[in-house]
Write a protein that holds these residues in place. Structure first.
Motif, short mmCIF file in Angstrom:
data_model
loop_
_atom_site.label_atom_id
_atom_site.label_comp_id
_atom_site.label_asym_id
_atom_site.label_seq_id
_atom_site.Cartn_x
_atom_site.Cartn_y
_atom_site.Cartn_z
N MET A 1 -4.32 -8.02 -44.19
CA MET A 1 -3.49 -8.92 -44.97
C MET A 1 -3.10 -8.24 -46.27
O MET A 1 -3.85 -7.41 -46.79
N LYS A 2 -1.94 -8.59 -46.77
CA LYS A 2 -1.41 -8.03 -48.01
C LYS A 2 -1.04 -9.14 -48.99
O LYS A 2 -0.73 -10.26 -48.58
N LEU A 3 -1.07 -8.78 -50.27
CA LEU A 3 -0.53 -9.64 -51.31
C LEU A 3 0.65 -8.91 -51.92
O LEU A 3 0.50 -7.78 -52.40
N VAL A 4 1.82 -9.51 -51.86
CA VAL A 4 3.02 -8.95 -52.48
C VAL A 4 3.22 -9.66 -53.80
O VAL A 4 3.31 -10.90 -53.84
N ASP A 49 0.75 -11.15 -43.45
CA ASP A 49 0.15 -10.15 -42.57
C ASP A 49 0.80 -8.80 -42.81
O ASP A 49 1.97 -8.71 -43.23
N ASP A 50 0.05 -7.75 -42.53
CA ASP A 50 0.51 -6.38 -42.77
C ASP A 50 1.88 -6.10 -42.15
O ASP A 50 2.75 -5.49 -42.77
N ASP A 51 2.08 -6.55 -40.91
CA ASP A 51 3.32 -6.25 -40.20
C ASP A 51 4.52 -7.06 -40.71
O ASP A 51 5.66 -6.80 -40.30
N ILE A 101 -5.57 -6.95 -49.20
CA ILE A 101 -6.46 -8.08 -49.40
C ILE A 101 -7.59 -7.99 -48.36
O ILE A 101 -7.32 -7.93 -47.17
N GLU A 102 -8.82 -7.95 -48.84
CA GLU A 102 -9.95 -7.86 -47.93
C GLU A 102 -10.30 -9.21 -47.33
O GLU A 102 -10.67 -9.30 -46.17
#
Length: 107
Positions: A1-4, A49-51, A101-102
């Motif tokens: 997971m990412k935080l933008v 999500d990463d993708d 994001i962990e």
């Protein structure tokens, strides 16, 4: 997971938030102000999500515009300094940071 974390000119905020919402992204909006370009900005926090990061950045890029703004210069104590003269500055439509994001919780 990412935080933008996306910093957007208030001029583009409504268009960007509408564009990402139409594609199913949700965001948290925070009013912010920069030190050099002091016009109003909005910071969006978007978890995804990463993708889905690359499509998100592309949507935001297409919804925002670069522009040239007049900056009043930098305050200086040096007499006769060129720093106090107004200059044209290119303002990017969006400045974005992508952070890993962990863990993510909805409580």
């Amino acid at each position: 997971m990412k935080l933008v974390i996306a910093i957007i000119s208030n001029t583009d905020t409504e268009k960007v938030t509408s564009a990402i919402a139409q594609k199913g992204y949700s965001s948290t909006k925070i009013s912010t102000r920069g030190q050099f370009l002091v016009d109003g900005h909005t910071t969006l926090l978007i978890g995804c999500d990463d993708d889905k990061v690359t499509p998100l950045l592309e949507i935001m890029k297409n919804a925002a515009t670069k522009r040239v703004v007049k900056s009043e210069g930098v305050t200086s104590t040096i007499s006769g300094s060129l720093l106090n003269q107004a200059v044209d500055v290119e303002e990017y439509g969006i400045v974005a940071f992508v952070i890993n994001i962990e863990e993510f919780f909805k409580l």
